[in-house]
Design a protein around this motif. Structure first.
Motif, short mmCIF file in Angstrom:
data_model
loop_
_atom_site.label_atom_id
_atom_site.label_comp_id
_atom_site.label_asym_id
_atom_site.label_seq_id
_atom_site.Cartn_x
_atom_site.Cartn_y
_atom_site.Cartn_z
N THR A 142 9.62 -12.11 -38.66
CA THR A 142 8.35 -12.74 -39.04
C THR A 142 7.20 -11.76 -39.33
O THR A 142 6.23 -12.11 -39.98
CB THR A 142 7.90 -13.73 -37.95
OG1 THR A 142 8.08 -13.10 -36.67
CG2 THR A 142 8.71 -14.99 -37.99
N ALA A 155 9.61 -14.74 -23.17
CA ALA A 155 9.88 -14.47 -24.58
C ALA A 155 11.33 -14.80 -24.93
O ALA A 155 11.62 -15.36 -25.99
CB ALA A 155 9.57 -13.01 -24.90
N GLY A 207 11.79 -18.11 -39.47
CA GLY A 207 10.89 -19.09 -38.86
C GLY A 207 11.57 -19.95 -37.81
O GLY A 207 10.91 -20.71 -37.10
N GLY A 208 12.89 -19.85 -37.70
CA GLY A 208 13.60 -20.67 -36.71
C GLY A 208 13.49 -22.16 -37.01
O GLY A 208 13.48 -22.99 -36.11
N GLN A 253 6.09 -17.48 -28.88
CA GLN A 253 5.32 -17.90 -27.71
C GLN A 253 3.90 -18.28 -28.09
O GLN A 253 3.20 -18.93 -27.32
CB GLN A 253 5.23 -16.79 -26.65
CG GLN A 253 6.50 -16.11 -26.28
CD GLN A 253 6.71 -14.88 -27.15
OE1 GLN A 253 6.92 -15.00 -28.34
NE2 GLN A 253 6.64 -13.71 -26.56
N ARG A 267 5.30 -25.02 -30.70
CA ARG A 267 6.70 -25.28 -30.36
C ARG A 267 7.15 -24.43 -29.16
O ARG A 267 7.81 -24.94 -28.25
CB ARG A 267 7.59 -24.99 -31.57
CG ARG A 267 9.07 -25.14 -31.28
CD ARG A 267 9.94 -25.03 -32.53
NE ARG A 267 9.90 -23.71 -33.15
CZ ARG A 267 10.73 -23.33 -34.12
NH1 ARG A 267 11.64 -24.17 -34.58
NH2 ARG A 267 10.64 -22.13 -34.65
N ARG A 284 16.53 -13.74 -37.37
CA ARG A 284 15.84 -15.02 -37.26
C ARG A 284 14.53 -14.95 -38.01
O ARG A 284 13.76 -14.01 -37.84
CB ARG A 284 15.56 -15.33 -35.78
CG ARG A 284 14.92 -16.69 -35.51
CD ARG A 284 14.51 -16.74 -34.04
NE ARG A 284 14.17 -18.07 -33.55
CZ ARG A 284 12.95 -18.58 -33.58
NH1 ARG A 284 11.96 -17.92 -34.14
NH2 ARG A 284 12.71 -19.78 -33.06
N PHE A 291 11.03 -6.95 -33.37
CA PHE A 291 10.32 -7.28 -34.61
C PHE A 291 10.25 -6.05 -35.52
O PHE A 291 9.35 -5.22 -35.35
CB PHE A 291 8.89 -7.73 -34.31
CG PHE A 291 8.79 -9.01 -33.54
CD1 PHE A 291 8.57 -10.22 -34.20
CD2 PHE A 291 8.89 -9.02 -32.16
CE1 PHE A 291 8.46 -11.40 -33.49
CE2 PHE A 291 8.80 -10.20 -31.44
CZ PHE A 291 8.58 -11.40 -32.11
N LEU A 327 10.50 -7.35 -27.12
CA LEU A 327 10.19 -8.29 -26.04
C LEU A 327 11.42 -8.49 -25.16
O LEU A 327 12.52 -8.71 -25.65
CB LEU A 327 9.77 -9.65 -26.61
CG LEU A 327 8.65 -9.67 -27.66
CD1 LEU A 327 8.38 -11.11 -28.07
CD2 LEU A 327 7.38 -9.03 -27.12
N SER A 380 10.66 -10.08 -21.77
CA SER A 380 10.25 -10.94 -20.66
C SER A 380 11.04 -12.24 -20.69
O SER A 380 11.45 -12.69 -21.76
CB SER A 380 8.76 -11.24 -20.74
OG SER A 380 8.53 -12.18 -21.77
N ALA A 402 11.75 -18.36 -25.43
CA ALA A 402 11.13 -18.83 -26.67
C ALA A 402 11.98 -18.48 -27.90
O ALA A 402 11.77 -19.03 -28.97
CB ALA A 402 9.72 -18.27 -26.81
N TYR A 403 12.92 -17.58 -27.73
CA TYR A 403 13.81 -17.24 -28.85
C TYR A 403 15.24 -17.73 -28.61
O TYR A 403 16.19 -17.13 -29.09
CB TYR A 403 13.75 -15.73 -29.14
CG TYR A 403 12.50 -15.39 -29.91
CD1 TYR A 403 12.49 -15.46 -31.31
CD2 TYR A 403 11.32 -15.07 -29.26
CE1 TYR A 403 11.33 -15.20 -32.03
CE2 TYR A 403 10.15 -14.81 -29.97
CZ TYR A 403 10.17 -14.87 -31.36
OH TYR A 403 9.02 -14.62 -32.06
N SER A 404 15.35 -18.80 -27.84
CA SER A 404 16.69 -19.30 -27.48
C SER A 404 17.10 -20.50 -28.32
O SER A 404 18.19 -21.02 -28.16
CB SER A 404 16.72 -19.69 -26.00
OG SER A 404 15.89 -20.82 -25.78
N ASN A 462 6.69 -9.17 -43.56
CA ASN A 462 6.36 -10.35 -44.37
C ASN A 462 5.38 -10.11 -45.51
O ASN A 462 4.48 -10.91 -45.72
CB ASN A 462 5.82 -11.45 -43.44
CG ASN A 462 4.51 -11.05 -42.79
OD1 ASN A 462 4.17 -9.88 -42.74
ND2 ASN A 462 3.76 -12.02 -42.32
#
Lengths: 423, 459
Positions: free
Chosen positions: B92, B25, B72-73, A37, A41, B70, B46, B20, B22, B28-30, B95
């Protein structure tokens, strides 16, 4: 169906994103948060969801859209050339339309910043009380301990006399020179209230070089903080006032010493137009705007080697910080470097990641001060690596944030506008 | 939806801020780097350590909740899209570059390290990790290993699997195992390491890797060779190689791409050329000079129209920037793009190119050819529009036939992107049933509850 007018205008830009995710490498916010988020992107995808009717302007969505510095590093490096800054700004505008501005911004933007006289009065008032803020050093003060939860922010004090109270409406070229051109000087708020000296200095510099300078007192705040926060209504009003202030002055150019102001004035045509007539008017205006850095090199054609260093800076090592509003909004990066490299008496060292945002992002730093400090921390690493005595830049906004973070990190560097270095 | 109590269990493991749920979120991870594979998870977690991953897996396994790792997607197969919902394990924040061992030319890294960050860090020690997937700005090491990624440098240096000495994996049961090791040679039992490399996250979660590194070669040189016929360019590739020069990159761009690049960023590419090959040679300066001369000599002898040698690093960089802009050019020019990833034995590149040309004519489509000619991995891109049914149907047919062609010429349907969701329907067509069965059986032994990235590779 909801009226999504502001978003519809940028739908074509949002559609350009091919979701490669390369923006993640360049985004200062993502680099700290490492969440989708945070990055262009993700924000772009969510804005497209709003357009598709699958997402509302929830408080979390407001936070996601707000958490962008508009530093444009992602856009500058986007293989698909997605103008994500326009997507984010339009989303904020759409949100303000739908949800309103909120009491604090409403007051700050519409009652204070949008009214030059009122802004001056409030600044005077703050100046009268700034003795309450403890001194950090010299002309730098910080927030007192009883507001600790806001952080121990350091900031330069407001000037004793604002630029507006000492500037003349017209300056003739010095030594009886025939004027080679006539320019309008746009003061900008930070130069007006905090750094009047380099405003005056630039005017002196111009008149010495045969330029006639006019300073209309009908000019206003450029509106950057206002329209980048999505208040297009006030933004347009200020844009119209500023266009009008310089309209009949018969100037060849309009110049300013603030990177944010110059880019904001140039970009009215990009972000704000609501109709064709407005667009044309702002486009005409854009053609005349020059930042001080490009004006002295590209327009006045002063050779970099003709600048003279002020005595007090002799023997110093300096480095250059690229303000986002210069390097990416206006592609100005070579001119200041050319001057610094040619200046006799100082040593110039390029800093690693010179184009990295300082973390200020206007009101971003008000709402996300912890993130600002982390992002600025990376900037500080770059500065430390140069071993420079002085960080030079050309944006009062960056200067305020750099000063704060240099002090927070207990570093010895001083921060100066390039114009302060030269005679 | 997952049970509240389970969410709070996850929060206890990784901290509240690292779980996450919400709607924003989850949206955004779909997705990943593909256009049309979209599916929201129920939760995004995470982890930052092997122990956290292990605890999460134990819970997920007990509750039979799907887990999709996942990075960097940036993948372009649908591989990191949580197709059955459940947990997205976002790596992510896990790291750190744990160690760089200059003596042994190895590095130990956590899965969330981004390749470009690793490259910049290794540069300080004069080292590099040779596999170079072109998503290096966002791709993480865990994903790179799971997809067995490769890039242009494959022609000389190979792909990821040749540079992984060992990995630490959390199995779906939560058990932590170490496969491979830290040595260059290792023949102790079955080579299970290489089953996890390219498993696309369907077997376990990679939590650490031991990488093999190379010293950065001191010199490089770039040549741009111009052709009147793209098929002759294809032939040039093996003529150069059979004459004893192994460039580190041989990349192909065709007339269409050349012209789009010239529109976007004019750098003086020959607009009337049918194709260009970009060669890069690296090594010690004297060898690099000789090899560049040799390439010029051979390509001219076998029908090149013109050879341009990059004057300096800036000049060379211009060509490579143009090559990288190739895909953006393709995606910017059509609503929908099929970016194929077929790979053939190098000698058959001209046949594959000719097949693409025939199909473009047959179906009246724009088929653009660019890719890693040096290793036979071409990316024929079909420009179409999903909302134009007739056009789209023709594009689908052409794509099917390109893949059939690649297989007919002894190739494979994916060289570096992986199967994921995008290539499932072809997987079945081109793989023997017994082989698919064997894969499924291996999966069942390691992941009896089928919680690891379910819905991928097989339909």
């Amino acid at each position: 169906m909801k009226d999504l007018k502001e978003l519809k205008k940028i739908e074509q830009f949002a559609d350009q994103c091919m979701k490669c995710g390369f923006c993640s490498f360049f985004c200062p916010v993502y680099q700290e948060e490492k969440m989708e988020q945070s990055v262009a992107r993700g924000k772009n995808y969510l804005v497209k969801q709003i357009l598709a009717g699958n997402q509302e302007f929830t408080p979390e969505m407001a936070d996601i859209i707000g958490k962008c510095l508009l530093c444009k590093r992602c856009a500058a490096n986007c293989p698909a050339k997605t103008q994500i800054d326009r997507v984010v700004v339009a989303a904020r505008a759409q949100m303000v339309k739908e949800k309103g501005l909120g009491a604090i911004k409403n007051f700050a933007f519409r009652k204070v910043m949008a009214d030059r006289k009122a802004f001056g009065r409030y600044a005077k008032l703050m100046q009268a009380f700034q003795w309450m803020m403890p001194k950090t050093e010299g002309k730098i003060r910080h927030l007192p301990d009883f507001v600790k939860n806001l952080g121990r922010r350091n900031f330069p004090e407001l000037a004793k006399t604002f630029l507006r109270d000492q500037v003349k409406p017209l300056y003739k070229p010095q030594d009886g020179q025939q004027p080679k051109m006539r320019v309008g000087f746009f003061t900008g708020c930070a130069t007006d209230f905090v750094y009047p000296d380099f405003g005056l200095k630039f005017i002196d510099f111009l008149t010495r070089h045969g330029v006639e300078v006019v300073v209309p007192d009908t000019q206003n705040c450029c509106g950057a903080a206002i329209y980048f926060s999505g208040d297009f209504e006030t933004g347009r009003m200020l844009a119209d006032l500023n266009v009008k202030a310089f309209k009949d002055l018969n100037v060849d150019y309009i110049v300013t010493t603030c990177a944010t102001c110059s880019s904001t004035l140039k970009d009215y045509q990009k972000y704000l137009p609501d109709n064709e007539e407005q667009k044309q008017r702002y486009e005409e205006f854009e053609k005349k705007i020059k930042d001080s850095m490009e004006f002295i090199i590209d327009i006045l054609k002063i050779k970099p080697e003709d600048f003279k260093l002020k005595k007090e800076f002799e023997g110093k090592t300096v480095t250059w910080h690229d303000p986002c509003h210069l390097v990416r909004y206006q592609n100005i990066k070579d001119q200041p470097r050319a001057i610094l490299k040619a200046l006799k008496g100082i040593k110039y060292v390029e800093m690693p990641n010179a184009d990295l945002c300082c973390g200020m992002g206007g009101s971003f730093s008000v709402y996300h001060y912890d993130l600002t400090k982390k992002i600025a921390g990376k900037k500080m690493d770059g500065i430390k690596a140069t071993g420079a005595d002085i960080v030079v830049t050309a944006c009062p906004g960056c200067m305020i944030n750099l000063i704060d973070n240099v002090l927070l990190n207990k570093m010895p560097q001083k921060v100066h506008h390039l114009l302060e270095l030269v005679e | 939806m997952l049970k509240e109590s389970l969410i709070s269990e996850f929060q206890k493991i990784v901290g509240k801020e690292n779980v996450l749920t919400s709607p924003e979120a989850l949206k955004a991870y779909s997705y990943d780097g593909t256009t049309s594979w979209i599916k929201e998870p129920d939760v995004v977690i995470f982890p930052k350590s092997t122990s956290e991953v292990s605890q999460i897996m134990k819970l997920a396994n007990a509750e039979k909740i799907p887990v999709t790792p996942r990075g960097g997607g940036t993948n372009v197969s649908g591989g990191s899209v949580p197709w059955h919902g459940g947990i997205v394990l976002a790596m992510t924040k896990f790291n750190q570059i744990v160690k760089i061992d200059k003596e042994n030319l190895t590095a130990t890294v956590e899965p969330g390290v981004v390749l470009q960050d690793l490259t910049l860090r290794l540069m300080k020690d004069g080292l590099f990790f040779p596999p170079d997937p072109q998503s290096f700005l966002g791709a993480t090491m865990g994903g790179i290993i799971s997809e067995n990624a490769g890039g242009p440098a494959c022609v000389k240096y190979g792909v990821t699997k040749q540079y992984i000495l060992g990995i630490e994996v959390v199995l779906p049961t939560g058990e932590v195992v170490h496969l491979g090791g830290r040595t260059l040679k290792n023949v102790v039992g079955y080579d299970l390491l290489h089953i996890f490399i390219s498993a696309e996250g369907t077997l376990g979660v990679i939590t650490q890797a031991e990488l093999k590194l190379n010293p950065i070669p001191p010199a490089k040189k770039t040549l741009c060779v111009v052709y009147d016929d793209v098929a002759i360019a294809g032939e040039s590739v093996y003529h150069v190689l059979e004459n004893g020069v192994i460039p580190d990159k041989i990349e192909l761009i065709d007339n269409w791409v050349i012209n789009r690049i010239e529109e976007m960023m004019p750098i003086g590419l020959p607009k009337d050329a049918d194709a260009c090959l970009l060669f890069e040679v690296d090594g010690i300066p004297e060898a690099v000079e000789k090899e560049a001369e040799k390439i010029a000599e051979i390509t001219k002898k076998f029908g090149a129209k013109e050879v341009r040698v990059a004057k300096d690093a800036d000049d060379a960089n211009k060509y490579w920037m143009a090559r990288r802009a190739g895909f953006a050019a393709v995606f910017g020019k059509a609503k929908t793009v099929f970016a194929e990833d077929v790979t053939v034995p190098r000698g058959n590149i001209p046949k594959l190119i000719n097949r693409c040309k025939e199909l473009a004519k047959k179906y009246n489509l724009e088929i653009v050819v660019l890719g890693h000619a040096g290793d036979g991995n071409l990316h024929p891109a079909i420009l179409t529009d999903i909302s134009n049914k007739d056009h789209y149907d023709r594009a689908v047919k052409a794509m099917d036939e390109i893949i059939e062609g690649a297989v007919e010429f002894g190739g494979v349907l994916s060289g570096e992107h992986g199967v994921g969701l995008e290539k499932q329907k072809f997987m079945k067509k081109v793989t023997e049933p017994a082989v698919i069965n064997m894969m499924k059986n291996i999966k069942a032994i390691i992941d009896p509850n089928n919680i690891m990235n379910p819905g991928k590779i097989w339909e």
